[in-house]
Design an enzyme around this catalytic site. Structure first.
Site, PDB file in Angstrom:
ATOM      1  CG  ASP A 138      -1.662  -1.250   1.502  1.00 42.70           C
ATOM      2  OD1 ASP A 138      -2.095  -1.881   0.529  1.00 42.70           O
ATOM      3  OD2 ASP A 138      -1.816  -1.625   2.689  1.00 42.70           O
ATOM      4  CD  GLU A 191      -8.832  -2.914  -0.689  1.00 43.09           C
ATOM      5  OE1 GLU A 191      -9.285  -2.982   0.461  1.00 43.09           O
ATOM      6  OE2 GLU A 191      -8.072  -3.788  -1.155  1.00 43.09           O
TER       7      GLU A 191
HETATM    8  O1  FUB Z   1      -3.070  -3.552   3.621  1.00 42.38           O
HETATM    9  C1  FUB Z   1      -4.352  -3.801   4.152  1.00 42.38           C
HETATM   10  C2  FUB Z   1      -5.396  -3.492   3.140  1.00 42.38           C
HETATM   11  O2  FUB Z   1      -5.199  -4.294   1.982  1.00 42.38           O
HETATM   12  C3  FUB Z   1      -5.356  -2.083   2.602  1.00 42.38           C
HETATM   13  O3  FUB Z   1      -5.867  -1.130   3.477  1.00 42.38           O
HETATM   14  C4  FUB Z   1      -6.113  -2.280   1.355  1.00 42.38           C
HETATM   15  O4  FUB Z   1      -6.066  -1.214   0.466  1.00 42.38           O
HETATM   16  C5  FUB Z   1      -5.483  -3.536   0.819  1.00 42.38           C
HETATM   17  O5  FUB Z   1      -4.286  -3.301   0.146  1.00 42.38           O
END
Ligand code: FUB
Length: 343
Positions: free
Chosen positions: A32, A242
């Site tokens: 991320d 997301e």
């Molecule tokens: O790294 C945890 C979660 O997985 C992140 O917040 C999301 O965007 C995904 O990459």
């Protein structure tokens, strides 16, 4: 120790688009990546993956991260400096765990580090920690940001100096549990489960001048097709899941995001920070691993896409490594689609 990644554990993956598409950080797992230019360097603020031994589930419980590290580099492809740990869950009074994808912003001579975590009731909230240097350390404010919820904060400061936070994520990110405006613990664990109705939208809130509060209640960020129609819950290859990010190119606002269960990075263009944003296409095809999450940054007149895959862990979804590759546009401002493993 799964946290100490040996160089010789690098898996043989397909050939790469270019020589810089190799893991940037090999001493620990990272994911991320939010990349920003400060003091003439690129700073990278990733999640810090480690193996907590939690079984994999749709809730994302296996992403059990508990601290953050910061990295910087003078040039893309050059040496990466490890600045060490900058924030730990033990130093966040309101949080209980799962420190997911962070971001940072600079204003008023200070650095504001934004991060999602579960509060003591298990609800994802977004907190802020302050520091005087881009490499940290950062000191967390005692409370999470009022009216914040869900995950994946991305803070964008426009040319007029106003800053906005984009955020949200469905499934384990809990956005669907806020569909009525308050948290519903009994709501679906995935999405609205209404494929013929508009998909859940990411959120935006302008930040107050102090950068530690919302200046307004969060609003929906509309992502629409070429006819102005919002995507439906069933449009899994295009609807928001997301990993929000905002960047500006030639005066237009580019909102990019992950489609989660279809593993694409997509983008949509708008005329102002609030949108609506019209879907344009795919930025990056799926990487090896379930999640895909990125940032886009301009550095020395080139554009770069920071992202992650699971090359080092040989495909373990929760043990990821950050990478970077160049991002290019055509004459109309369309982003050229990237195949992460193309020769
Ligand atoms: O790294 C945890 C979660 O997985 C992140 O917040 C999301 O965007 C995904 O990459």
């Amino acid at each position: 120790n799964a946290d100490n990644v040996a160089e010789n554990s690098l898996v043989d993956t397909p050939s790469f688009a270019n020589s810089i598409s190799q893991p940037l950080i090999t001493q620990r797992f990272s994911a991320d990546p939010s990349a920003h230019v400060f003091d003439g360097k690129i700073f990278v603020y990733p999640s810090h993956d480690y193996d907590a031994g939690v079984p994999e589930n749709d809730n994302g419980d296996h992403f059990a991260m508990k601290d953050y590290y910061v990295y910087s580099m003078d040039s893309v492809g050059g040496d990466v400096t490890d600045h060490g740990m900058v924030l730990s869950v033990e130093d966040v009074p309101w949080a209980s765990g799962q420190l997911w994808a962070p971001d940072i912003a600079y204003k008023n001579g200070k650095y504001y580090f934004y991060f999602p975590a579960r509060d003591k009731e298990g609800i994802f909230r977004i907190g802020v920690a302050e520091g005087s240097k881009p490499q940290g350390p950062f000191k967390a404010n005692p409370q999470y940001i009022k009216n914040s919820f869900s995950i994946d904060p991305a803070v964008f400061t426009d040319t007029d100096g106003k800053s906005y936070m984009y955020f949200g994520g469905i499934w384990g990110g809990q956005l669907q549990k806020w569909a009525t405006g308050t948290f519903d613990a009994n709501a679906s664990a995935t999405d609205l489960e209404k494929d013929n109705q508009p998909a859940l939208a990411p959120k935006i809130a302008r930040l107050a001048d102090n950068m530690t509060e919302f200046a307004e209640l969060p609003k929906d960020v509309k992502i629409v097709d070429e006819n102005g129609k919002e995507f439906l819950g069933g449009d899994h290859e295009k609807r928001f899941f997301e990993a929000s990010w905002m960047h500006k190119y030639n005066g237009k606002y580019y909102f990019s995001y992950s489609t989660g269960d279809t593993h694409l990075l997509c983008y949509a263009i708008g005329d102002n920070p609030y949108g609506p944003f019209t879907y344009q296409g795919v930025i990056m095809r799926p990487v090896i691993g379930w999640t895909t999450h990125h940032s886009i940054v301009n550095f020395k007149n080139k554009w770069f896409l920071f992202y992650h895959d699971t090359q080092i862990s040989k495909g373990k979804t929760h043990l990821r490594n950050v990478k970077v590759t160049e991002l290019k546009y055509d004459k109309e401002g369309k982003i050229l689609e990237i195949d992460p493993y193309a020769a």
